[in-house]
Motif scaffolding. Structure first.
Motif, PDB file in Angstrom:
ATOM      1  N   MET A   9       0.817  -1.212   0.000  1.00 53.59           N
ATOM      2  CA  MET A   9       0.000   0.000   0.000  1.00 53.59           C
ATOM      3  C   MET A   9       0.853   1.265   0.000  1.00 53.59           C
ATOM      4  SD  MET A   9      -3.232   0.351  -0.406  1.00 53.59           S
ATOM      5  CE  MET A   9      -4.109  -1.054   0.288  1.00 53.59           C
TER       6      MET A   9
ATOM      7  N   ILE B 186       3.392   6.558  -6.032  1.00 49.22           N
ATOM      8  CA  ILE B 186       2.660   6.979  -7.241  1.00 49.22           C
ATOM      9  C   ILE B 186       2.355   8.470  -7.193  1.00 49.22           C
ATOM     10  CG2 ILE B 186       0.544   6.724  -8.619  1.00 49.22           C
ATOM     11  CD1 ILE B 186       0.037   4.059  -7.292  1.00 49.22           C
ATOM     12  N   HIS B 187       1.801   8.915  -6.059  1.00 50.03           N
ATOM     13  CA  HIS B 187       1.210  10.263  -5.995  1.00 50.03           C
ATOM     14  C   HIS B 187       2.102  11.285  -5.315  1.00 50.03           C
ATOM     15  CE1 HIS B 187      -2.518   7.546  -5.922  1.00 50.03           C
ATOM     16  NE2 HIS B 187      -2.578   8.153  -7.070  1.00 50.03           N
TER      17      HIS B 187
ATOM     18  N   LEU C 228     -10.053  10.844  -9.099  1.00 48.05           N
ATOM     19  CA  LEU C 228      -8.750  10.254  -8.797  1.00 48.05           C
ATOM     20  C   LEU C 228      -8.802   8.782  -9.215  1.00 48.05           C
ATOM     21  CD1 LEU C 228      -6.566   8.682  -6.906  1.00 48.05           C
ATOM     22  CD2 LEU C 228      -5.967  11.020  -7.533  1.00 48.05           C
ATOM     23  N   PRO C 229      -8.429   8.503 -10.457  1.00 42.60           N
ATOM     24  CA  PRO C 229      -8.367   7.101 -10.888  1.00 42.60           C
ATOM     25  C   PRO C 229      -7.090   6.467 -10.366  1.00 42.60           C
ATOM     26  CG  PRO C 229      -7.748   8.556 -12.697  1.00 42.60           C
ATOM     27  CD  PRO C 229      -8.055   9.444 -11.532  1.00 42.60           C
ATOM     28  N   LEU C 230      -7.223   5.314  -9.730  1.00 39.92           N
ATOM     29  CA  LEU C 230      -6.056   4.657  -9.141  1.00 39.92           C
ATOM     30  C   LEU C 230      -5.378   3.732 -10.145  1.00 39.92           C
ATOM     31  CD1 LEU C 230      -7.446   3.895  -5.590  1.00 39.92           C
ATOM     32  CD2 LEU C 230      -5.314   5.114  -6.074  1.00 39.92           C
ATOM     33  N   TRP C 231      -4.070   3.701 -10.060  1.00 37.69           N
ATOM     34  CA  TRP C 231      -3.261   2.769 -10.863  1.00 37.69           C
ATOM     35  C   TRP C 231      -2.694   1.649  -9.999  1.00 37.69           C
ATOM     36  CZ3 TRP C 231      -2.678   2.668 -16.119  1.00 37.69           C
ATOM     37  CH2 TRP C 231      -3.124   3.784 -16.832  1.00 37.69           C
ATOM     38  N   GLY C 232      -2.899   1.717  -8.704  1.00 31.99           N
ATOM     39  CA  GLY C 232      -2.345   0.699  -7.809  1.00 31.99           C
ATOM     40  C   GLY C 232      -3.055   0.768  -6.466  1.00 31.99           C
ATOM     41  N   GLY C 233      -2.388   0.276  -5.437  1.00 35.09           N
ATOM     42  CA  GLY C 233      -2.961   0.316  -4.092  1.00 35.09           C
ATOM     43  C   GLY C 233      -4.186  -0.563  -3.968  1.00 35.09           C
ATOM     44  N   MET C 234      -4.139  -1.747  -4.577  1.00 35.75           N
ATOM     45  CA  MET C 234      -5.320  -2.622  -4.574  1.00 35.75           C
ATOM     46  C   MET C 234      -5.745  -2.959  -3.151  1.00 35.75           C
ATOM     47  SD  MET C 234      -6.001  -6.025  -6.808  1.00 35.75           S
ATOM     48  CE  MET C 234      -7.524  -6.952  -6.678  1.00 35.75           C
ATOM     49  N   GLY C 235      -7.019  -2.781  -2.895  1.00 31.19           N
ATOM     50  CA  GLY C 235      -7.582  -3.002  -1.564  1.00 31.19           C
ATOM     51  C   GLY C 235      -7.699  -1.730  -0.747  1.00 31.19           C
ATOM     52  N   GLY C 236      -7.218  -0.613  -1.279  1.00 33.10           N
ATOM     53  CA  GLY C 236      -7.200   0.621  -0.505  1.00 33.10           C
ATOM     54  C   GLY C 236      -8.182   1.687  -0.936  1.00 33.10           C
TER      55      GLY C 236
ATOM     56  N   GLY D 275       0.830   9.983 -11.324  1.00 37.97           N
ATOM     57  CA  GLY D 275       0.051  10.077 -10.101  1.00 37.97           C
ATOM     58  C   GLY D 275       0.216  11.402  -9.374  1.00 37.97           C
ATOM     59  N   ALA D 276       1.411  11.993  -9.454  1.00 38.34           N
ATOM     60  CA  ALA D 276       1.607  13.284  -8.784  1.00 38.34           C
ATOM     61  C   ALA D 276       0.679  14.334  -9.384  1.00 38.34           C
ATOM     62  CB  ALA D 276       3.073  13.715  -8.894  1.00 38.34           C
TER      63      ALA D 276
ATOM     64  N   LEU E  69      -2.280  13.607 -10.852  1.00 38.21           N
ATOM     65  CA  LEU E  69      -3.651  13.267 -10.458  1.00 38.21           C
ATOM     66  C   LEU E  69      -3.954  13.764  -9.043  1.00 38.21           C
ATOM     67  CD1 LEU E  69      -3.743   9.577 -11.786  1.00 38.21           C
ATOM     68  CD2 LEU E  69      -4.890  11.552 -12.812  1.00 38.21           C
TER      69      LEU E  69
END
Lengths: 183, 199
Positions: free
Chosen positions: A93, A99-100, B47-55, B180-181, B183
């Motif tokens: 996580m 990413i951001h 905010l479309p996510l590219w990762g962080g699955m489950g979050g 992502g920065a 977004l």
């Protein structure tokens, strides 16, 4: 025997938990995500008693990493409080910060670190700093009461000034002996 | 809006849910939900996510707590939600009224070869959310239920947890920006103004 206690928490005379609370206030922390730990018990009480802080008890620590990402999106500063075993739950996580470029300060009470009694704590305790650093986290340790405030202050500053995960590890040497229920 | 399978079309659902969205902030879980909200229209409030699955749901909680006056919607898939089920307990206990979670449930892992998820085998996410204590839950299977879903999202008396059963067909990719920065910064600016970049 004191090194063999199952849970350790700061003795009542230690004021470093209050110093951490004061730093959370100084840095305008508005959201506190946590999985409870005995070492954080006094700090958690202070945060819950503060109605300007939104305190969320998680079911697993990675929830807190995602919550910090959302808090920052909405303009709140946040912090994650957890025990070293919980760090292992956070690893993928933490990608969200990468990413951001999200500030993600963490304050971690250590187990499996110094004079540990429980064999189950050793593997994760010994790996805590390495896995955090592998995910790009800036990790600093505090092993004496005098180290706590400057280290936590640096952890908060570096998270919000440089947009990344940061962590203070509160060492087992610091956490002190069991208080037999007197907090 | 219903496909040949008798289930909802995911993009038509998203279009309806995101119409007249007002001040709504949207987080989309990785994979098809991120493509869906982008197909409807990419904007700073997404905010479309590219990762962080489950979050995704927990990101929604942090955002909703930070912006209590705004409507916050998390749109995610069944696989993503299943990875973070503990969040159902955390969010239900938080009683955050402005947060809604919409699971687009196609009963498959769409990005990895359409393997079946647990919802294909009877796991009831709505029932789990209700048991966790969500004050409002919905199961959406037909187009005529969507106005009530939209109304519930905007009512801000949640948290709301909804599952929409959608067709498992794969639609053309509509990719959001990958940086992502960018977004994150664009949503912060949309919420906080230019001060977002000097905070």
């Amino acid at each position: 025997m004191q090194q063999d206690t199952i849970e350790q928490r700061p003795d009542a005379a230690a004021d470093w938990p209050d110093q951490i609370y004061d730093l959370l206030k100084l840095h305008n922390i508005r959201q506190v995500a946590l999985v409870p730990d005995a070492g954080h018990s006094r700090l958690i009480k202070r945060c819950i008693a503060d109605n300007t802080m939104k305190v969320v008890t998680l079911t697993t620590e990675e929830e807190g990493v995602a919550m910090m990402a959302g808090a920052w999106l909405g303009g709140d500063r946040s912090v994650l409080l957890m025990q070293s075993s919980g760090v292992g739950n956070c690893i993928n996580m933490l990608t969200l910060s990468s990413i951001h470029r999200t500030p993600m300060p963490m304050i971690v009470t250590m187990r499996g670190d110094f004079g540990e009694f429980n064999p189950a704590q050793i593997a994760m305790g010994n790996a805590t700093q390495a896995v955090l650093e592998a995910m790009g986290t800036l990790v600093k340790r505090a092993d004496t009461p005098e180290d706590v405030a400057p280290t936590v202050d640096a952890t908060l500053r570096m998270a919000f000034n440089t947009f990344r995960p940061t962590a203070t590890l509160l060492g087992q040497r610091l956490l002190g002996a069991k208080t037999f229920g007197k907090d | 809006m219903l496909t040949k399978s008798g289930k909802l079309d995911r993009r038509a659902l998203c279009t309806a849910v995101l119409s007249d969205r007002g001040d709504m902030l949207v987080i989309a879980g990785l994979g098809a939900p991120a493509w869906d909200i982008t197909a409807v229209g990419d904007c700073a409030e997404n905010l479309p996510l590219w990762g962080g699955m489950g979050g995704a749901a927990m990101m929604g909680l942090g955002l909703a707590l930070a912006q209590p006056s705004r409507t916050v919607l998390v749109i995610t898939g069944d696989g993503e939600m299943l990875m973070g089920l503990g969040a159902l307990a955390t969010i239900a206990v938080s009683r955050t009224p402005n947060l809604s979670i919409l699971v687009q449930d196609n009963e498959h892992y769409g990005e990895t070869g359409m393997q079946e998820t647990a919802t294909k085998h009877g796991v009831d996410l709505v029932g789990m959310a209700r048991a966790a204590g969500f004050p409002h839950t919905m199961l959406v299977t037909t187009p005529d239920e969507i106005p009530a879903l939209r109304a519930a999202i905007h009512a801000k008396n949640g948290p709301l947890f909804a599952v929409a059963k959608i067709d498992a067909g794969t639609l053309p990719l509509v990719l959001p920006p990958r940086e992502g920065a960018y977004l994150q910064a664009r949503m912060r600016e949309a919420v906080l103004g230019k001060a977002a970049h000097t905070a």
